[in-house]
Design an enzyme around this catalytic site. Structure first.
Site, short mmCIF file in Angstrom:
data_model
loop_
_atom_site.label_atom_id
_atom_site.label_comp_id
_atom_site.label_asym_id
_atom_site.label_seq_id
_atom_site.Cartn_x
_atom_site.Cartn_y
_atom_site.Cartn_z
N ARG A 258 0.84 -1.21 0.00
CA ARG A 258 0.00 0.00 0.00
C ARG A 258 0.87 1.26 0.00
O ARG A 258 1.82 1.35 0.77
CB ARG A 258 -0.92 0.02 1.23
CG ARG A 258 -1.80 -1.21 1.26
CD ARG A 258 -3.01 -1.09 2.10
NE ARG A 258 -3.72 -2.37 2.11
CZ ARG A 258 -4.94 -2.52 2.60
NH1 ARG A 258 -5.58 -1.50 3.13
NH2 ARG A 258 -5.53 -3.71 2.57
N ARG A 273 1.67 1.08 10.28
CA ARG A 273 1.28 1.46 8.91
C ARG A 273 2.52 1.42 8.04
O ARG A 273 3.33 2.35 8.06
CB ARG A 273 0.65 2.85 8.91
CG ARG A 273 -0.12 3.20 7.65
CD ARG A 273 -0.75 4.58 7.76
NE ARG A 273 -1.75 4.64 8.83
CZ ARG A 273 -3.01 4.22 8.68
NH1 ARG A 273 -3.41 3.73 7.52
NH2 ARG A 273 -3.87 4.29 9.69
N GLU A 347 -7.56 -0.21 14.55
CA GLU A 347 -8.14 -1.18 13.62
C GLU A 347 -7.14 -2.28 13.27
O GLU A 347 -6.02 -2.01 12.86
CB GLU A 347 -8.59 -0.48 12.33
CG GLU A 347 -9.27 -1.42 11.34
CD GLU A 347 -9.09 -1.00 9.91
OE1 GLU A 347 -9.34 0.18 9.61
OE2 GLU A 347 -8.71 -1.86 9.08
N SER A 350 -11.14 -5.93 9.26
CA SER A 350 -12.21 -5.22 8.58
C SER A 350 -13.08 -6.24 7.86
O SER A 350 -12.59 -6.92 6.96
CB SER A 350 -11.59 -4.23 7.60
OG SER A 350 -12.56 -3.43 7.06
N ARG A 388 1.06 -5.31 11.83
CA ARG A 388 0.23 -4.47 12.70
C ARG A 388 -0.21 -5.24 13.95
O ARG A 388 -0.17 -4.69 15.05
CB ARG A 388 -0.97 -3.93 11.95
CG ARG A 388 -1.81 -3.01 12.82
CD ARG A 388 -2.96 -2.35 12.13
NE ARG A 388 -2.57 -1.40 11.10
CZ ARG A 388 -3.45 -0.58 10.50
NH1 ARG A 388 -4.73 -0.65 10.81
NH2 ARG A 388 -3.06 0.26 9.56
N1 LIG Z 1 -0.43 0.08 5.61
C1 LIG Z 1 -0.71 -0.96 6.42
N2 LIG Z 1 0.26 -1.46 7.21
C2 LIG Z 1 0.03 -2.51 8.03
N3 LIG Z 1 -1.17 -3.12 8.13
C3 LIG Z 1 -2.16 -2.66 7.34
C4 LIG Z 1 -2.00 -1.56 6.46
N4 LIG Z 1 -3.19 -1.34 5.82
C5 LIG Z 1 -4.05 -2.25 6.29
N5 LIG Z 1 -3.44 -3.04 7.19
C6 LIG Z 1 -4.05 -4.17 7.93
O1 LIG Z 1 -4.86 -4.91 7.02
C7 LIG Z 1 -6.17 -5.00 7.55
C8 LIG Z 1 -7.16 -5.08 6.40
O2 LIG Z 1 -7.04 -3.95 5.57
S1 LIG Z 1 -8.37 -3.29 5.09
O3 LIG Z 1 -8.02 -2.44 4.00
O4 LIG Z 1 -8.98 -2.70 6.22
N6 LIG Z 1 -9.34 -4.46 4.57
C9 LIG Z 1 -8.99 -5.37 3.65
O5 LIG Z 1 -7.92 -5.33 3.06
C10 LIG Z 1 -10.02 -6.47 3.41
N7 LIG Z 1 -9.63 -7.25 2.27
C11 LIG Z 1 -10.12 -7.33 4.66
O6 LIG Z 1 -8.85 -7.78 5.06
C12 LIG Z 1 -6.32 -3.76 8.40
O7 LIG Z 1 -7.36 -3.92 9.34
C13 LIG Z 1 -4.95 -3.70 9.05
O8 LIG Z 1 -4.87 -4.62 10.12
#
Ligand SMILES: Nc1ncnc2c1ncn2[C@@H]1O[C@H](COS(=O)(=O)NC(=O)[C@@H](N)CO)[C@@H](O)[C@H]1O
Length: 424
Positions: A258, A273, A347, A350, A388
């Site tokens: 991401r 993050r 969070e 999700s 995370r």
């Molecule tokens: N940049 C990031 N760094 C670390 N963990 C992350 C990051 N972005 C998301 N996550 C983790 O990934 C989980 C799911 O991301 S989400 O966008 O909320 N949801 C999804 O991707 C859905 N497909 C369900 O997993 C988050 O709740 C968090 O625990």
């Protein structure tokens, strides 16, 4: 994507979904383009009918009449050919708009602007109370020699991480535990790549809209998915499944990438993050029934809670409001896990139910027991995302001497260790 017939027959419901989800879309413009396209198609069909009728007359025509009929056929053919690009352009423009139409949220979803308007449903577990000054995630990692943020920043820039020693083992233990937890509940384990073609991101609903979050590999028609939901959702794209094959349930492990373009300044320290992480994703493809979909929603939520309970972590479940749930969702809950150093829940999971919105754009259909062809319903939830999850794990289970207690559920994945680290 919603059924065009549904949009035509329920413009007010669609307009309300656009409003409460703050989607930038002019439904009036879409409906006008739809009407114009219908008219254009009718014109083309009328010309094709005339050309076919005309072609039948030629062999029966007298020598005097024949040249005119042949010329008429040629003229119609050229007019039809000239209309093709206009027809294709109009169809594509309408599809681009249809891809932006949001799903209709359940009436029970709170209307709101952003995560401030999310609603806490319940809290689980007991918050830790330390009879010593607790360390935060970065302090634990650095004092135990479990991370090397400075060095890895030189290698990979900001929002990168590297876990060393038992912390590296802990990440793998957490991921493996989640995979086992889900496999024992009938989910098919998958190990998927994150390298995907652009259309898989349109299929999942991330595009259009989420382009700035996704890494694009310039020279190739490939991008790096931010969640295994993307490749898994497109595995059966365009196929006709049978109802006997449903429900399909997957536990997908993948790297996740991401850009975090919109997160400047947020969570810049540590593991919360980062640009690349690992996630075990729960994904379900089920029959086109809201009752079945909501049953799976509860199961996916319960799985995530079961994993957090096994990790002995306190958490809360919140319901996302309309402004925070994204275009494709019918219903969405986040699970937030307690982070002592921040004295707040963050969070970690999700959970989403998307009805047939994702399946329609992906072309995921199945024949029901009566042979009727239907779009399936899809759902997804996080199983566990690392690193995370290591933040609450390390912080909640830290001990006075700086070591970290291993929850019983993880010990089999850590060679039976009950404690990680050395006394500081
Ligand atoms: N940049 C990031 N760094 C670390 N963990 C992350 C990051 N972005 C998301 N996550 C983790 O990934 C989980 C799911 O991301 S989400 O966008 O909320 N949801 C999804 O991707 C859905 N497909 C369900 O997993 C988050 O709740 C968090 O625990």
């Amino acid at each position: 994507m919603l059924d065009l017939k549904f949009i035509r027959e329920n413009p007010d419901a669609v307009r309300e979904a656009i409003r409460v989800k703050n989607v930038a879309l002019d439904l009036g413009d879409l409906l006008q383009r739809d009407r114009d396209l219908v008219a254009l198609k009718q014109r083309v069909e009328a010309m094709q009918t005339e050309r076919n009728a005309n072609a039948k007359l030629v062999p029966k025509a007298s020598p005097e009449e024949r040249p005119a009929l042949i010329q008429r056929g040629k003229d119609l053919g050229e007019e039809l050919k000239a209309l093709e690009p206009e027809l294709r352009g109009a169809e594509d423009a309408l599809r681009q708009l249809l891809l932006r139409v949001p799903n209709i949220p359940l009436p029970s979803v709170p209307v709101g602007k952003d995560d401030e308007d999310n609603v806490e449903l319940r809290r689980e577990g007991t918050l830790p109370s330390f009879d010593f000054t607790p360390l935060d995630q970065v302090e634990i990692l650095e004092k135990q020699g479990w991370a090397d943020f400075e060095r890895v920043a030189r290698v990979s820039g900001s929002r990168s991480y590297l876990l060393k020693g038992e912390a590296a083992l802990l990440e793998m233990a957490v991921l493996m535990f989640a995979m086992d937890f889900l496999a024992q509940r009938g989910f098919t384990p998958l190990s998927t790549t994150a390298l995907v073609r652009r259309e898989t991101l349109v299929n999942s609903g991330h595009f259009p809209g989420d382009e700035e979050s996704v890494y694009k590999l310039g020279d190739d028609d490939l991008l790096l998915a931010g969640t295994a939901e993307v490749p898994i959702n497109s595995l059966y794209a365009g196929e006709q499944l049978s109802y006997e094959q449903l429900p399909m349930t997957f536990a997908g492990l993948s790297a996740a990438f991401r850009r975090e373009a919109g997160s400047a300044g947020r969570d810049v320290r540590g593991l919360i993050r980062v640009h690349e992480f690992r996630k075990v994703e729960q994904y379900v493809l089920c029959e086109a029934s809201q009752e079945e979909g909501l049953k799976w929603f509860e199961k996916l939520l319960a799985n995530a809670e079961g994993i957090l309970q096994a990790l002995e972590l306190p958490y809360r479940v919140i319901q996302n409001c309309t402004g925070d749930m994204g275009a494709g969702k019918v219903l969405m809950y986040d699970i937030e896990t307690w982070v002592p150093s921040e004295q707040q829940y963050r969070e970690t999971h999700s959970c989403s139910y998307l009805g047939d919105w994702q399946a329609r754009r992906t072309g995921l259909r199945y024949r029901d027991e009566n042979g009727k062809l239907l779009y399936a319903h899809t759902l997804n939830n996080t199983g566990v995302a690392s690193p995370r999850i290591l933040v609450p794990l390390l912080e909640n289970h830290q001990q006075r001497d700086g070591t970290v207690r291993v929850p019983a559920a993880l010990r089999p994945y850590l060679g039976g260790r009950e404690v990680l680290g050395r006394p500081l």
